[in-house]
Motif scaffolding. Structure first.
Motif, PDB file in Angstrom:
ATOM      1  N   ARG A  35       0.846  -1.188   0.000  1.00  0.00           N
ATOM      2  CA  ARG A  35       0.000   0.000   0.000  1.00  0.00           C
ATOM      3  C   ARG A  35       0.886   1.244   0.000  1.00  0.00           C
ATOM      4  N   ARG A  36       0.355   2.322  -0.493  1.00  0.00           N
ATOM      5  CA  ARG A  36       1.167   3.531  -0.702  1.00  0.00           C
ATOM      6  C   ARG A  36       1.733   4.098   0.594  1.00  0.00           C
ATOM      7  N   ASP A  37       1.101   3.829   1.713  1.00  0.00           N
ATOM      8  CA  ASP A  37       1.618   4.366   2.978  1.00  0.00           C
ATOM      9  C   ASP A  37       2.689   3.457   3.591  1.00  0.00           C
ATOM     10  N   SER A  38       3.068   2.402   2.873  1.00  0.00           N
ATOM     11  CA  SER A  38       4.058   1.467   3.421  1.00  0.00           C
ATOM     12  C   SER A  38       5.134   1.103   2.410  1.00  0.00           C
ATOM     13  N   VAL A  39       5.401   1.975   1.469  1.00  0.00           N
ATOM     14  CA  VAL A  39       6.368   1.671   0.418  1.00  0.00           C
ATOM     15  C   VAL A  39       7.776   1.599   0.994  1.00  0.00           C
ATOM     16  N   MET A  40       8.546   0.598   0.568  1.00  0.00           N
ATOM     17  CA  MET A  40       9.947   0.458   0.937  1.00  0.00           C
ATOM     18  C   MET A  40      10.792   0.577  -0.319  1.00  0.00           C
ATOM     19  N   ARG A  41      11.850   1.379  -0.252  1.00  0.00           N
ATOM     20  CA  ARG A  41      12.697   1.599  -1.417  1.00  0.00           C
ATOM     21  C   ARG A  41      13.547   0.369  -1.728  1.00  0.00           C
ATOM     22  N   GLU A  42      13.896  -0.412  -0.722  1.00  0.00           N
ATOM     23  CA  GLU A  42      14.695  -1.606  -0.913  1.00  0.00           C
ATOM     24  C   GLU A  42      14.080  -2.745  -0.133  1.00  0.00           C
TER      25      GLU A  42
ATOM     26  N   ASP B 291      -7.117 -11.558  -8.828  1.00  0.00           N
ATOM     27  CA  ASP B 291      -8.140 -10.717  -8.194  1.00  0.00           C
ATOM     28  C   ASP B 291      -8.146 -10.883  -6.685  1.00  0.00           C
ATOM     29  N   SER B 292      -8.108 -12.130  -6.210  1.00  0.00           N
ATOM     30  CA  SER B 292      -8.132 -12.347  -4.767  1.00  0.00           C
ATOM     31  C   SER B 292      -6.839 -11.885  -4.102  1.00  0.00           C
ATOM     32  N   LEU B 293      -5.721 -12.020  -4.807  1.00  0.00           N
ATOM     33  CA  LEU B 293      -4.444 -11.558  -4.269  1.00  0.00           C
ATOM     34  C   LEU B 293      -4.444 -10.048  -4.076  1.00  0.00           C
ATOM     35  N   ARG B 294      -4.866  -9.336  -5.099  1.00  0.00           N
ATOM     36  CA  ARG B 294      -4.850  -7.871  -5.034  1.00  0.00           C
ATOM     37  C   ARG B 294      -5.890  -7.341  -4.057  1.00  0.00           C
ATOM     38  N   ALA B 295      -7.043  -8.004  -3.980  1.00  0.00           N
ATOM     39  CA  ALA B 295      -8.059  -7.589  -3.008  1.00  0.00           C
ATOM     40  C   ALA B 295      -7.552  -7.749  -1.580  1.00  0.00           C
ATOM     41  N   ALA B 296      -6.753  -8.796  -1.342  1.00  0.00           N
ATOM     42  CA  ALA B 296      -6.199  -9.006   0.000  1.00  0.00           C
ATOM     43  C   ALA B 296      -5.276  -7.865   0.400  1.00  0.00           C
ATOM     44  N   LEU B 297      -4.501  -7.359  -0.549  1.00  0.00           N
ATOM     45  CA  LEU B 297      -3.624  -6.227  -0.253  1.00  0.00           C
ATOM     46  C   LEU B 297      -4.438  -4.971   0.026  1.00  0.00           C
ATOM     47  N   ARG B 298      -5.461  -4.748  -0.760  1.00  0.00           N
ATOM     48  CA  ARG B 298      -6.285  -3.546  -0.557  1.00  0.00           C
ATOM     49  C   ARG B 298      -6.995  -3.586   0.802  1.00  0.00           C
ATOM     50  N   ARG B 299      -7.421  -4.783   1.211  1.00  0.00           N
ATOM     51  CA  ARG B 299      -8.125  -4.907   2.501  1.00  0.00           C
ATOM     52  C   ARG B 299      -7.174  -4.922   3.689  1.00  0.00           C
ATOM     53  N   GLY B 300      -5.881  -5.042   3.450  1.00  0.00           N
ATOM     54  CA  GLY B 300      -4.928  -5.077   4.547  1.00  0.00           C
ATOM     55  C   GLY B 300      -4.706  -6.456   5.128  1.00  0.00           C
ATOM     56  N   GLU B 301      -5.149  -7.510   4.435  1.00  0.00           N
ATOM     57  CA  GLU B 301      -4.911  -8.869   4.922  1.00  0.00           C
ATOM     58  C   GLU B 301      -3.430  -9.235   4.846  1.00  0.00           C
ATOM     59  N   VAL B 302      -2.719  -8.650   3.888  1.00  0.00           N
ATOM     60  CA  VAL B 302      -1.283  -8.875   3.752  1.00  0.00           C
ATOM     61  C   VAL B 302      -0.591  -7.517   3.651  1.00  0.00           C
ATOM     62  N   ASP B 303       0.696  -7.510   3.973  1.00  0.00           N
ATOM     63  CA  ASP B 303       1.480  -6.279   3.899  1.00  0.00           C
ATOM     64  C   ASP B 303       2.042  -6.049   2.495  1.00  0.00           C
ATOM     65  N   PHE B 304       2.336  -7.150   1.794  1.00  0.00           N
ATOM     66  CA  PHE B 304       2.904  -7.084   0.450  1.00  0.00           C
ATOM     67  C   PHE B 304       2.305  -8.203  -0.394  1.00  0.00           C
ATOM     68  N   ILE B 305       2.309  -8.001  -1.701  1.00  0.00           N
ATOM     69  CA  ILE B 305       2.066  -9.100  -2.623  1.00  0.00           C
ATOM     70  C   ILE B 305       3.258  -9.169  -3.575  1.00  0.00           C
ATOM     71  N   PHE B 306       3.493 -10.349  -4.135  1.00  0.00           N
ATOM     72  CA  PHE B 306       4.659 -10.602  -4.977  1.00  0.00           C
ATOM     73  C   PHE B 306       4.186 -11.310  -6.236  1.00  0.00           C
ATOM     74  N   GLY B 307       4.545 -10.731  -7.413  1.00  0.00           N
ATOM     75  CA  GLY B 307       4.076 -11.347  -8.644  1.00  0.00           C
ATOM     76  C   GLY B 307       4.685 -10.731  -9.883  1.00  0.00           C
ATOM     77  N   ASP B 308       4.061 -11.017 -11.016  1.00  0.00           N
ATOM     78  CA  ASP B 308       4.472 -10.557 -12.342  1.00  0.00           C
ATOM     79  C   ASP B 308       4.427  -9.030 -12.388  1.00  0.00           C
ATOM     80  N   ALA B 309       5.595  -8.409 -12.565  1.00  0.00           N
ATOM     81  CA  ALA B 309       5.682  -6.948 -12.450  1.00  0.00           C
ATOM     82  C   ALA B 309       4.968  -6.226 -13.583  1.00  0.00           C
ATOM     83  N   ILE B 310       4.930  -6.807 -14.778  1.00  0.00           N
ATOM     84  CA  ILE B 310       4.253  -6.142 -15.886  1.00  0.00           C
ATOM     85  C   ILE B 310       2.751  -6.118 -15.637  1.00  0.00           C
ATOM     86  N   SER B 311       2.194  -7.249 -15.226  1.00  0.00           N
ATOM     87  CA  SER B 311       0.776  -7.290 -14.887  1.00  0.00           C
ATOM     88  C   SER B 311       0.453  -6.361 -13.719  1.00  0.00           C
TER      89      SER B 311
END
Length: 347
Positions: free
Chosen positions: A209-216, A255-275
């Motif tokens: 989420r935008r309030d938790s971005v890490m540069r590294e 869809d379920s992965l990204r929804a989990a991030l938006r709801r705050g169920e996870v701190d980060f998601i990891f996947g295909d960067a182009i998508s």
């Protein structure tokens, strides 16, 4: 370049991830073509590789049905947080243009006079890489790159738009000379085809989420953090091997992965960067999220890259494509094309 595009229906195999519902992808792609956009890569779905104990590799980006045939006209650091400390919020890294060519390894110029025409094959519906534009002509990142290659080689070219699952048979039966359709280079395809040097790759990245971005991001930075990935993918396998101290959450689809991030169920998601770049900039994300850290490009997990395929043994065409791609990068034309389509870089 006039074309009457036939309508095709049916499943599209070998797609790694769907960035947006099919009903809206074409309209979005047209807008992206005009204002710059985002994309996903099309490739055979990777199987989970055998674990390895090597350290994570992050890229260091450098700055810098008959088919319808249409002619292509030549175009004129964040520090590691300590236990219990408050993690500072930083802005996402600025745009970077990846470099896929080594300036110290300049390809030799082949005998281009022996090439009289190049018949490119691409897919009918894979925006924004290839699709039918509002004027009825083939359009997209791959089509624009093919046009630039033809301009560099100074040769007449055509483009054929076909269903993705028919491309291999078409080139094998000499109905085309080269496939430029976001085709991932795999050992299985190398047994059937030869490939140019990669003209882009599909890295993996973390999104927060935008309030938790890490540069590294390093494994020790995410100890105890909740990280989501799609079950059964190379991204999940990579986390299990390299990020052993995270709390891993597996989800069945994007869809379920990204929804989990938006709801705050996870701190980060990891996947295909182009998508993910496509999603971050789209309306579905609600401007919730941004990339954290840089790209991960270990080929053992994330592939060798995307190349232009030619028939086995067609060394002259393969070498000519490599020479033209290097020249386009050297002149800055590839960079201009990349920035037109990726205003949020997956790298």
């Amino acid at each position: 370049m006039q074309v009457s595009q036939p309508s095709f229906t049916g499943p599209r195999p070998f797609v790694l991830a769907q960035a947006a519902p099919k009903t809206c992808r074409l309209a979005l792609a047209v807008a992206l073509m005009l204002a710059g956009g985002f994309a996903q890569a099309q490739s055979p779905k990777p199987s989970s590789p055998a674990p390895t104990q090597a350290a994570p590799i992050q890229a260091a980006p450098t700055q810098a049905a008959p088919a319808q045939v249409a002619p292509i006209q030549p175009a004129p650091v964040q520090a590691a947080p300590g236990p219990g400390s408050v993690r500072p919020v930083v802005e996402a890294a600025p745009q970077a243009v990846p470099g896929f060519w080594d300036p110290r390894r300049r390809p030799d110029r082949p005998d281009l006079s022996r090439i009289t025409v190049i018949r490119f094959l691409t897919e009918t519906d894979y925006p924004p890489f290839n699709f039918t534009g509002p004027d009825g002509n083939p359009a997209g990142f791959n089509v624009d790159l093919a046009r630039m290659i033809c301009d560099e080689i100074k040769v007449t070219c055509t483009v054929q738009m076909r269903r993705f699952e028919t491309l291999l048979d078409a080139i094998s039966s000499n109905r085309g000379d080269a496939i430029i359709a976001s085709l991932a280079v795999t050992p299985q395809l190398r047994a059937r085809l030869d490939f140019s040097d990669p003209y882009y790759r599909v890295p993996a990245r973390f999104v927060s989420r935008r309030d938790s971005v890490m540069r590294e991001i390093k494994p020790e930075f995410l100890e105890g953090r909740k990280v989501g990935a799609i079950a059964g993918t190379s991204h999940e396998a990579y986390l299990k091997t390299m990020f052993t101290d995270v709390e891993l959450h597996a989800y069945p689809n994007d869809d379920s992965l990204r929804a989990a991030l938006r709801r705050g169920e996870v701190d980060f998601i990891f996947g295909d960067a182009i998508s993910l770049a496509f999603w971050i900039n789209g309306t579905d994300s609600g401007d919730c999220c941004a990339f954290s850290g840089g790209p991960f490009v270990e080929s053992r997990y994330f592939g060798e890259g995307i190349g232009i395929a030619v028939r086995k043994g067609n060394d002259l065409l393969r070498q000519s494509l490599n020479w033209a791609l290097f020249r386009l990068w050297e002149k800055g034309r590839y960079t201009d094309l990349w920035l037109r389509y990726f205003s949020i870089s997956p790298f």
